[in-house]
Design a protein around this motif. Sequence first.
Motif, PDB file in Angstrom:
ATOM      1  N   LYS A  75       0.830  -1.204   0.000  1.00  9.33           N
ATOM      2  CA  LYS A  75       0.000   0.000   0.000  1.00  9.33           C
ATOM      3  C   LYS A  75       0.866   1.256   0.000  1.00  9.33           C
ATOM      4  N   ASN A  76       2.137   1.075   0.350  1.00 10.93           N
ATOM      5  CA  ASN A  76       3.088   2.183   0.399  1.00 10.93           C
ATOM      6  C   ASN A  76       3.705   2.387  -0.987  1.00 10.93           C
ATOM      7  N   LYS A  77       3.459   3.532  -1.590  1.00 13.03           N
ATOM      8  CA  LYS A  77       3.953   3.796  -2.946  1.00 13.03           C
ATOM      9  C   LYS A  77       5.478   3.806  -3.012  1.00 13.03           C
ATOM     10  N   ARG A  78       6.122   4.237  -1.950  1.00 16.24           N
ATOM     11  CA  ARG A  78       7.589   4.268  -1.928  1.00 16.24           C
ATOM     12  C   ARG A  78       8.170   2.862  -1.969  1.00 16.24           C
ATOM     13  N   VAL A  79       7.516   1.929  -1.270  1.00 21.14           N
ATOM     14  CA  VAL A  79       7.969   0.536  -1.286  1.00 21.14           C
ATOM     15  C   VAL A  79       7.833  -0.032  -2.698  1.00 21.14           C
TER      16      VAL A  79
END
Length: 321
Positions: A59-63
Motif C-alpha cells: 500500500k506504500n507507494k515508496r515501497v
Amino acid sequence: MQWKTAFILGLYFIPFVILLSGIVSSVGMMMLLWIIMSFGMCGIGLSIMHDANHGAYSKNKRVNKLLGYLLNVIGSYHVTWKIQHNVLHHSSTNVHEFDEDLDNQIMRFSPNQAHKRINKYQAFYAPFFYGLLSLYKMLSKDFEQIARFHRKKLLAGEGLTLRKAIFQITTNKIIYFATTLVLPMIVLSFAWWQVLLGFLLMHFICGLILALVFQSAHVLEKTEFFVADEQGSVDNCWAIHQLNTTANFSRKGKLFSWLIGGLNYQVEHHLFPTICHVHYDSISHIVRSTAQEYNIQYHEYRTFWCAVKSHFKMLHHLGRA
C-alpha cells in the motif's frame, strides 16, 4: 510476500557473492551458480518487480517504487517495462499494433500481422529467440522502446524527457555490466570467455522461462485477437476483452504458482492488476463462477505443459501462409 522476497533476492545475490568470493575452483560449479542466479532473476521479474511496478506489492507507494527498481538491478529499465506492460499490454491485450507484446520482427504472434516466409519455421526456432529475450532487452530493446515511446508521447506520464531517460538507461546498464560481468572477469581466476559464457547462460535461461510463462497466457489456440478501428477502439467491454484474450494454466500447481509469481492466474491478474498475486487463487474461484454465471469465456489449461503445447501449436498455425 516478504518472506518470498527475501528468498528470491537470496537466490540471486547469494550465488553472486559466492562467485565473487573466489572459493569456487571448478568451471562446472561456477556455471551452476550462474544457473541458480537465472532462477533468482526470474523470481525478481515474475514476483517482486512485477507486483511492485503494478502498485500491487504494498500500500506504500515508496515501497512499490523501490522494489520496482529491482528491474534495473538485473539489467533492464523499469520505465520502458511499465509503459510496454502496464499501459500498452494490459489496456490493449492481443490488439494488433497496440499490444507491444505482439510486436516482433521475427515471430508472428497474431493472425492480423503480416506473414513472412521465415514464420513457416517459427515453432522450431522460437525457443532459441525466447532465450535471447532478456539479452535483447538489456542490450537494445530499452533504447528502441524509449525512442518509440517518446514519439508516441508516452514518457510524459512517467515525468521523463527523452534525454533524461536515455541518461538513466545508459547509466544503469554501465553499472550493471561493470558489476555483473566485468567485475567477475577481473576477480575470478577463470578465463574471461568462461565467465562470459556463464553470464550468457544465466540470461538465456531467464529469457526462455519469462517468454514461455507470458506467451503461454495469450498466444494460444483458445484466445482471441483483435484489430482496432480507425479511432483506435475495440468494440468490446474491457473486462470481457481480458477474458477473451487471456488464459490460466496449472491452477492446482501451488508450488509452481508460488515460483512464478501467481502468473498462472493470468485472467485474475489482468482483471485485478493492482492486487498482490498471493491472492489470485482465492479470487479465481469468484471470477470463474461469475464468468460461468453470465456465460462468458474463462480460458484455462490443466497444466503448464498443456498451455505451452497450445502455444506452439498456435505458432505453427500462424507460421503457415
